[in-house]
Each structure stands twice: as C-alpha cells, then as structure tokens.
Design a protein around this motif. Structure first.
Motif, mmCIF file in Angstrom:
data_model
loop_
_atom_site.group_PDB
_atom_site.id
_atom_site.type_symbol
_atom_site.label_atom_id
_atom_site.label_comp_id
_atom_site.label_asym_id
_atom_site.label_seq_id
_atom_site.Cartn_x
_atom_site.Cartn_y
_atom_site.Cartn_z
ATOM 1 N N ALA A 162 0.854 -1.093 0.079
ATOM 2 C CA ALA A 162 -0.062 0.031 -0.174
ATOM 3 C C ALA A 162 0.850 1.251 0.133
ATOM 4 O O ALA A 162 0.627 2.149 -0.714
ATOM 5 C CB ALA A 162 -0.995 -0.095 1.138
ATOM 6 N N LEU A 163 1.968 1.222 0.742
ATOM 7 C CA LEU A 163 2.867 2.308 0.696
ATOM 8 C C LEU A 163 3.442 2.659 -0.403
ATOM 9 O O LEU A 163 3.531 3.750 -1.102
ATOM 10 C CB LEU A 163 3.868 1.920 2.054
ATOM 11 C CG LEU A 163 4.906 3.177 2.336
ATOM 12 C CD1 LEU A 163 4.151 4.275 2.955
ATOM 13 C CD2 LEU A 163 5.912 2.596 3.214
ATOM 14 N N ALA A 164 4.078 1.466 -1.177
ATOM 15 C CA ALA A 164 4.818 1.803 -2.662
ATOM 16 C C ALA A 164 3.655 2.259 -3.536
ATOM 17 O O ALA A 164 3.918 3.094 -4.334
ATOM 18 C CB ALA A 164 5.243 0.154 -2.929
ATOM 19 N N ARG A 165 2.580 1.573 -3.328
ATOM 20 C CA ARG A 165 1.407 2.142 -4.688
ATOM 21 C C ARG A 165 1.186 3.534 -4.361
ATOM 22 O O ARG A 165 0.914 4.473 -5.315
ATOM 23 C CB ARG A 165 -0.009 1.277 -4.047
ATOM 24 C CG ARG A 165 -0.813 1.618 -5.341
ATOM 25 C CD ARG A 165 -2.024 0.764 -4.987
ATOM 26 N NE ARG A 165 -2.820 1.157 -3.585
ATOM 27 C CZ ARG A 165 -3.665 0.357 -3.116
ATOM 28 N NH1 ARG A 165 -4.092 -0.661 -3.828
ATOM 29 N NH2 ARG A 165 -4.472 0.735 -2.064
ATOM 30 N N ALA A 166 1.039 3.953 -2.870
ATOM 31 C CA ALA A 166 0.934 5.605 -2.649
ATOM 32 C C ALA A 166 1.976 6.367 -2.969
ATOM 33 O O ALA A 166 1.721 7.497 -3.684
ATOM 34 C CB ALA A 166 0.603 5.690 -0.998
ATOM 35 N N LEU A 167 3.339 5.968 -2.803
ATOM 36 C CA LEU A 167 4.303 6.510 -3.353
ATOM 37 C C LEU A 167 4.662 6.834 -4.828
ATOM 38 O O LEU A 167 5.237 7.492 -5.451
ATOM 39 C CB LEU A 167 5.617 6.408 -2.655
ATOM 40 C CG LEU A 167 5.550 6.388 -1.202
ATOM 41 C CD1 LEU A 167 6.678 5.606 -0.445
ATOM 42 C CD2 LEU A 167 5.772 7.883 -0.852
ATOM 43 N N ALA A 168 4.279 5.781 -5.528
ATOM 44 C CA ALA A 168 4.570 5.363 -6.937
ATOM 45 C C ALA A 168 4.237 6.530 -7.702
ATOM 46 O O ALA A 168 4.671 6.789 -8.726
ATOM 47 C CB ALA A 168 3.919 4.061 -7.540
ATOM 48 N N THR A 169 2.961 7.121 -7.512
ATOM 49 C CA THR A 169 2.619 8.137 -8.421
ATOM 50 C C THR A 169 3.125 9.464 -8.163
ATOM 51 O O THR A 169 2.946 10.461 -8.923
ATOM 52 C CB THR A 169 1.082 8.324 -8.316
ATOM 53 O OG1 THR A 169 0.448 8.475 -7.178
ATOM 54 C CG2 THR A 169 0.194 7.119 -9.029
#
Lengths: 409, 581
Positions: A162-169
């Motif tokens: 979830a953290l990676a997904r939130a930072l990816a954009t």
C-alpha cells in the motif's frame, strides 16, 4: 501555532505549501465532525493529526482526499484549489495518494500490478510503469514478491504494498489513515521507523492520522492534536510534550498531573503559584523559559507535570519541607520492571508518579509517607480553562487521576 | 434477501479442536436425532432421486423395481432430436442467466453505489418478481404482448405506429427476456450482497490512484463481484433449465419445447412414456450437478474482497448529477414494464370478456363465473393446506438439518447437508417423476400428502440454507453461556437459540410458503382432480385457451401470496437478524 503564513497566496506552481486548509467544516448529517479547521503542510513535511476517536481527524483526512464532501472551507493542494468556492475536484484528479487503514490492496491483482495501477491511470508507458513500480517495491523491500497475489502476503507486507502504491505516483501529498493500527506491536514499531525513513528519502509530504501518541511523537515534524472537531495545539513533538497548551493535550499526549492554582508572584525567570489542593498553603515555584509567555499576578492557571518529572525523597516524615517539596502518602505502586508506576495522595488530590529504583533500595510499602520534590524546571503551565459543562464529566469518567485539577477526589 | 443466502462465505469454520470434542461426545439423544434425520432425508430426498434413475430403465411404471427396459435411455440419450432440444434448452437458460445477472448487477451497482433517491422503494421494485409467480407473470405478459390481441399491440395499432413496433411475446427471444426478468432479483441479491460486503477502501484507493467512476467500477468493483455474478449466472441457468410452466405457455405457438416441457409431454401424452420422462430427467439432473459444482466453486472464491476492518464507514456515494434523473426515469420504466403494466393488463383482462380494446366493457362476469366453479374452491383450500403444511414441515426438517450440521458437527454432517441441498440439482418436474415412480400404487398416490412430500423435498434446500445462515450468524457462545448458567441442551435451545433464530425461521417460512403457492413444475405430474391447486388450475385454464379465467385464478393466487406475507409479518414479526458481534 504556525498559521501566520496561512494567508500567503500560492498560485504559482512552486507553492509554499503542499496542503493548505482554511476554515474547513465537515459534518455527518447533523453532527459537526470538523469545525473551522486551519492547517498548512510545508514541502516534505510530515504532519500528524492526533486525537481520540471521533475527534474529526479521519474526516479531515477524507476531506483532503475528496472522499468526503466538506460543508465549507477551502482546500488547496500545492497551490491548486481542490475544494471551495464552487470547485470540488474528484479524488482521482487531486494529485494525492493514500495509505488506507485496511491497506485496500486489490486482491485480484499481483503486488506489481497494484503498484502499477496509478501509473497506468496516469497513462505512463507500460515499460516505464513496470520499471517504476519495481523501484517502488525495491524501496519497501518487496522486490521478491512482485508476482505474488496480495492475499498471499502478510499484513505487514500488504502494508508495504500500500505504501509503495501510494508513493509510486509521486503525489504532492500522501495521506495515511491509521496505517499501522492493524499490525502487531513489534511490527508497528519497525514500520514506524521505515515509513519515516522512506518519507525522508523521497521528500514526500505526508498527512498522517493516528490515535497513537507514540506514533505521532516519533514520526512527525509537527503534530496537530484534535478534540471534538477542533485543533487543540499544533507543534513539534518536543514542545507538545513539554509545553502542552491545555489540559486535554497534557493528558492525551502522555500522562500528566494537572493542578489548578493562582499566581502569587512573578519574577524574572520564575513565578510562584499557590496550589491549595495539594495541601493548605502549598506554594510552588515554576521556572519561566526565556521568551515564553508570562502569567500575570493573580491569574488562575493550571500547573502540569509529567509522572517521570517527579523526584521521590525517601526521608524522615517529620523533617520540614524544602523548596518545591510536598508531603504525600503512597497509595498504590505497580512494578513494571523498568519502573514503578505509583499514586500518591497529596492534600486532596492523587498524583501519578514514575520512579526507578536500583537493586540496593527496596520498594516503599503502601501507606508510607514520602516527600515529593518538584523541580521548578520540571513544571509547566497554561491558563486555566473555563470547563465547559459536560466536558468535565467525559474526561472524569475516563480517568479520574489525570484530571484531578481543582476537583477534590 | 433470504433466498439467495446460499453463499457460505461468511461462515467461519468452527475451530477444529471444538469439532473434535463434540464428535467424541455426541450424547445418545443427539445420536437418535441424527439417525432420525438420516431416515427422514433418505425417504424424502434421496429415494425419489434414486427412483428417477430406476424409472428411467423401468418397463412398467407401476412396477419400476422389477421390470427393465433400455427404451427410455435409447429414446433420450440415443436420440439426436433430444440432444437438439437439450442444446436449445441450454441456450434458453444460459441466455436467461446472462441477461438476469447483467440487469441485476447493473441495478445492484446503481442502488448500492450512486446517490439516486428512493433507494428502498426501487429495491422493492427490483425484488418484487421474486414474490410473484413466473407463470402468472408470463400470463400477464401474454396479455400485454400477444400477437395482435396484446394490449400494447392494440395500442400501437390504434396510434397508427408502423407494424414493426408490435411485439410478439410468444417468440424465443421474448421467452428468454420474460424468464430473465423473473430471475433478475436473484442476480440483484447476489451481487448486491457482494457489493455491500466489499471493503469500501478498495474502491477509494482506485479513485485516489487516478481512476474515475467508470474505470473504478470496471477495474476494481467488477472483479470483486465477478464470482457473485458467475454464481448468479449458473444458479439462474440451472433454475431456468428446470422451468416448465413459462416455456410451456409462451413456447406453445412456435412449438418450442425445452427439456422440462418434453418431460411433461412424455408423461401426459398418450400413451404416456414414464421411462422416457425419467430418462430425460436424468439428463437434467446430470446437467444441474455440473452447474451446482461450478456454483459452489464460484462462491468459495468470492470472500477475498470482504471488509477486513470491522469499521464500516458510510461510503461516499457517486454523484450522478443530471444522470440521476435519467436513472430514476429508467427505474420507473423498469417497474412499469416488469410489474405494474403486466399485472394491470391481467386485471383488465379478468374484468372484461372481450380482448378487443375498443369494445372493452368492465364486468365482473368472469370473476363470478370462476368463483361459481367448484374446482376453484377445492383448489383454494388445497393450496392453503398444502402450502401451510409444506412450509411448516420443510422449515422444521430444514432447521433440524442446519442445527445438526452447524452445531453438532460430527463425521458425515457434511454429507447430511449435501443430501439436504441436493434437490437444488433436481428440477421440480424431474423430482416429481421420481416421487411418482416411488409412490404409484401406494395409498399415498393421488392424495395431498404426496404433494406435500414432494414439495418439502423440493424446498428443503432453501429452508436449510436460510436457517443455516441464521445459526452461523449466532455465536455458539450464546448457547454455551446458557449451558454454563445451568440450562440443559433443550432448555438452551428453547430459551436462547429459538428466540434468536426467529427472524431466520420466519424468513424461511414465508419463502417456502410463497414458493409452494406458485409451484407448478412439481405439481403438474402429481395432481389429480381431487388434489387440484390454484397454480395448476390457472395453468390448465391457460392451456385450454380460456385466458380470462386463467387471469382470475392468477390474481387470486397472487392475492393469497400477498395476504400470507402480510399475515406472516404481523404474526411472526421477523424483525432484524441478530448479528454476530
């Protein structure tokens, strides 16, 4: 409170703030959850909304996300108005991202697909998106799990996805809604550290919501304490703990003894205050930090001190009291290994005290009379509050010891 | 809604140690209960199903055990025409499954996720067909859209609309549509349950990641309800395959005879060929078993999207803006077309002798005609008796079954449950051939009792599943606490379990009663003039082409169902289900 600069117009792309909230009002039906809230988050700043459940912190977060429609106020993200004045930008067009309490990792996608999702929504080239998502998984240490389905991962791993997904954009602001509350204590401590590291290394601005004070104190640049939809205090963790602005902050962020008194004299670097509840004629000296606000003579104030700021003097009970010393009786004593948590009776109030004892000094028995020493440097103060009707009842039901202020037990 | 609670995804399996403990110590009364239940289920459910297969190879229907022929098998499995019929049947029922699920899912999404007004009312509108008889619905559509004489066609002609505007419901595609409309509630309930269980933040996360409403619905919501939709398609397909009454009515003109109708023809024609009917029945059973297996698989997969945090927050509804009005108009039109217009047409038809719109004259002649017939009184009485008896017995046996399988876990409890659920795989008309073969020649044949026996078996799965879900929602610690306070097992059941189970039991009672009142598929092979039922009477009138009389009986039947729902609501006060904390 750092809201002096809130008026600065920020229309340019290089805005001063990543988030600027002005006069936010939000309600559920007829109950007002957030009342006239002002808040700014600077570049790369980690700001935490801290408060008990129902204080409006999550509602504030969801208003910023666009998942709840406020009933009034303005929200600007990186200088772009997303709510207020007739605009209400939908969540998908706000250039933010969010880590949810339940992780919200999509179970029908692999870890990599989850992280790539927002990039594909931004129409990023497939190969680039894959590369970027891979980098993000690297960052959170999940590179080996890229092709696993999210449901095969543990809670902590899902949290990382979830953290990676939130930072990816690469959003201008990442919102985190109690992201650690579903993890066990050990993992929580580790993730706390990890999130902070990643936030620093990516210089992302974060608005974090929690009810856990240790999370708030350990991770944040600034903490915003909320209660009943209102901001109680904004400050860095150190000043929040050491210079609470009112009784709520003092007792919600850590334990505190709060006592009501009257200022009897003000000098250059200290003032005296009479605290009749501690016993007739008790007068304490309170140190004044340079540049800190000063009380006036005769002012009603509250004096607060932390349980660990108190020194216990095991001594002859007949000896006369020294400066800032009070006579007390030991009521209860809980041994927690590293320390004792004790309650002492002084005058007609109970005081919380933490003490440590070495191997040579056996613990005092219940009922022993002991003297407590309160160093002037270890006392803080704030103006006495006009207790609103009802509020006092609430807090008293919660923990009688913490709110002995002025009310004989 | 009660009917579609066939999913077991919300039932956490009991911890194994407990199950083991129970198994070892099943006391004597418990064992007696289980033995009695095995006997009941064996006679009620298992034997008739076996008799379908026995009758398929029996030469003499009166003596199915000791005579043998392969003629039935040859004429069914060995007949290309039958395989063609099978293909057409599958095409019809699969199309039904797809359409009903698509409409149901779209409606479920609109009602669960968007900000349309009057949600409760629209939900009622969508579910309404569940409580109505599909046959009477088809009858009503016939009044609306029969070639030339249908009311809509007459209106179109009066308005000088071109000829292609006219509709003919006695065609294959209209048969599929009308049948599908009856099954829309199933699709709706399955998908809407799945949508409500879904963690709201899954969709919110998609929005935050830059996807709009439509993209989020397609990329996150749709995969989350995919299994529920698949299950709905399979369930409706199985159910429509066994549907006899509607195709028999609407397919008559085009000579379309799906398998269930062919079964009926084989038994009702002269000479009747029971072996062929039974053999055709075995084909249907085998088909359904495959379908049910797929259904179970589908349901098991659908639990991963369920909310993980207990925290249920009011999710933000999708703001439709101007589309809201379009949707409301659409839903009103849907209600008008699926329920209001057909039943209005039915009412109009029952109040007039002429089918011609121009010289319509309101009269109660048809009503008094039908009321004067002695068979109506018989049918009404029989229907009340049979449906009340069936509801009570089916729910009693169903509750016993679900109690033993949910609470007294023992070796073979799964099998017991499977047997109780197995009638789902046996279409009513096929099950009736088994009951027929089993009881022909016994004194039971030709009595109301045989109908009750067949009905109880047919609706046992529904009763078992609804009460089973009720038990699963009640934490067993509630009973255990009662035992700890010194109550015996039966006291605990009486004072704690039954009061808490009241909502589920009431729901099951209402459901089985409604299903029995409208049942045709099973009864059509078992009734005699003495055991006439309302549903059969209506069907018979319709097949004798006396549509006004059929309409009247249909309306009486519908009124009976409505009265029963009202009575049950007043007497039983089902209330809200007690939820697990």
């Amino acid at each position: 409170m750092n809201q002096k600069n809130a008026q600065a117009p920020a229309k340019a792309s290089q805005a001063d703030f990543d988030l600027e909230i002005k006069g936010l009002v939000a309600s559920y039906g007829s109950s007002v959850a957030v009342n006239e809230l002002n808040l700014t988050i600077g570049r790369s700043e980690f700001v935490t909304l801290l408060g008990p459940s129902g204080c409006g912190k999550t509602t504030t977060l969801r208003c910023v996300a666009g998942l709840h429609t406020p009933s009034g106020g303005d929200i600007e993200l990186a200088g772009r108005r997303v709510f207020g004045g007739g605009t209400n930008v939908p969540p998908n067009k706000r250039d933010i991202n969010m880590v949810f309490q339940s992780y919200a990792v999509w179970p029908h996608m692999t870890t990599l697909e989850n992280v790539m999702y927002g990039l594909k929504a931004k129409k990023m080239d497939g190969r680039l998106a894959r590369q970027k998502a891979g980098d993000m998984l690297d960052l959170v240490g999940l590179e080996a799990f890229a092709d696993r389905y999210a449901t095969d991962l543990s809670g902590g791993q899902q949290q990382r996805v979830a953290l990676a997904r939130a930072l990816a954009t690469e959003p201008s602001l990442v919102l985190m809604d109690e992201p650690l509350s579903n993890l066990d204590a050990q993992l929580r401590a580790r993730m706390r550290d990890e999130i902070r590291q990643i936030q620093k290394s990516t210089s992302t601005s974060v608005l974090y919501v929690t009810h856990d004070q240790s999370e708030a104190l350990s991770m944040s640049d600034r903490v915003v304490v909320m209660h009943d939809g209102l901001i109680q205090q904004v400050g860095d963790p150190w000043s929040l703990y050491n210079r609470p602005a009112n009784g709520f902050v003092a007792t919600f962020v850590g334990d505190a003894n709060v006592l009501d008194g009257t200022v009897t004299g003000v000098e250059q670097d200290l003032f005296t205050v009479s605290l009749p509840t501690l016993g007739d004629g008790t007068v304490l000296e309170v140190a004044l930090a340079a540049g800190a606000p000063r009380p006036s003579h005769g002012q009603q104030i509250s004096v607060a001190f932390r349980p660990e700021w108190v020194d216990v003097i095991d001594d002859d009970p007949t000896r006369p009291l020294g400066r800032n010393q009070i006579r007390t009786t030991l009521l209860t004593s809980e041994f927690l290994g590293s320390r004792f948590e004790r309650r002492y009776r002084a005058g007609n109030v109970d005081l919380r005290v933490q003490t440590v004892s070495g191997p040579t000094s056996p613990p005092a028995s219940i009922g022993t009379e002991q003297m407590l020493s309160l160093s002037p440097d270890h006392l803080t103060w704030f103006p006495a509050e006009q207790t609103k009707p009802g509020e006092e009842d609430d807090s008293e039901a919660g923990d009688p010891i913490l709110t002995t202020a002025g009310t004989p037990a | 809604m009660a009917v579609m609670t066939f999913d077991r995804e919300n039932q956490p399996a009991d911890p194994v140690p407990e199950a083991k403990g129970r198994r070892r110590s099943t006391p004597v009364p418990g064992r007696l209960l289980i033995a009695a239940l095995v006997a009941i289920l064996g006679i009620l459910v298992f034997l008739p199903t076996v008799f379908v297969f026995v009758a398929a190879v029996a030469d003499n229907a009166r003596d199915p055990i000791s005579t043998f022929t392969l003629d039935g098998i040859r004429d069914s499995y060995g007949n290309w025409a039958i395989w063609r019929v099978l293909g057409e049947t599958m095409a019809m029922s699969f199309a039904c499954g797809i359409i009903a699920t698509a409409i149901g899912a779209a409606l479920a999404w609109a009602i669960a996720r968007t900000d349309i007004p009057f949600k409760r009312l629209f939900e009622l509108v969508v579910i309404a067909p569940l409580f109505l008889s599909p046959f009477i619905g088809a009858l009503a559509f016939l009044e609306l859209g029969a070639p030339k004489t249908g009311l809509l066609n007459q209106l179109a002609q009066a308005a000088n609309l071109p000829a292609w505007v006219s509709i003919d419901v006695m065609t294959f595609h209209w048969l599929v549509i009308i049948l599908a409309l009856h099954y829309v509630p199933y699709g709706y309930l399955l998908v809407s349950g799945s949508l409500q269980n879904m963690d709201a933040s899954l969709e919110e996360a998609s929005q935050i990641n830059g996807r709009g409403t439509l993209q989020t619905a397609l990329r996150v919501t749709l995969p989350a309800v995919k299994h529920a939709m698949l299950s709905s398609v399979i369930f409706v397909t199985i159910s429509a395959t066994g549907m006899f009454s509607v195709p028999a009515l609407l397919g008559a003109k085009m000579d379309f005879r799906p398998l269930a109708v062919t079964v009926y023809r084989a038994t009702s024609g002269y000479p009747s060929n029971h072996a062929l009917a039974a053999a055709l029945g075995t084909m249907l059973v085998l088909l359904s078993i495959v379908g049910l297996w797929l259904y179970q698989r589908g349901m098991r997969q659908s639990s991963k999207f369920v909310t993980v945090t207990g925290k249920s927050r009011a999710r933000k509804q999708i703001e439709l803006g101007p589309w809201k009005h379009v949707l409301v108009v659409g839903l009103v039109a849907y209600a008008l077309f699926t329920t209001i217009l057909p039943y209005a047409a039915l009412l109009l038809r029952s109040l007039s002798v002429s089918t011609n719109l121009e010289d319509i004259e309101l009269t109660t002649a048809v009503f008094s005609d039908v009321f004067a017939k002695p068979e109506l009184k018989t049918a009404l009485m029989n229907t009340v008796v049979v449906s009340a008896a069936t509801a009570l017995l089916a729910v009693f046996v169903g509750t016993l079954t679900s109690y033993t399988t949910e609470r007294m876990r023992f070796r073979g409890s799964g099998l017991l449950n499977a047997v109780a659920m197995s009638p789902l795989a046996v279409p009513g008309i096929v099950f009736a051939t088994g009951v027929f073969a089993m009881y022909l020649g016994t004194p039971l044949y030709g009595t109301l009792a045989i109908m009750v026996v067949a009905y109880v078996a047919s609706y046992l799965p529904h009763a078992t599943r609804v009460t089973g879900n009720g038990f699963a929602q009640l934490d067993s610690s509630l009973e255990e606490a009662s035992r700890m306070c010194g109550a015996t097992r039966s006291q605990a059941i009486r004072t704690v379990l039954l009061p808490l189970m009241k909502p589920s039991i009431s729901a099951a009672l209402i459901m089985v009663f409604l299903f029995t009142v409208r049942e045709i598929n099973t009864a059509i092979l078992l009734y005699t003039p003495d055991t006439m039922l309302l549903s059969i009477l209506s069907f018979n009138y319709a097949s004798q082409a006396s549509l006004p009389a059929a309409a009247v009986v249909g309306l009486i039947e519908t009124a009976l169902m409505i009265i029963w729902i009202a009575l049950a609501m007043i007497i039983l006060r089902p209330g809200n289900l007690y939820k697990r904390g």
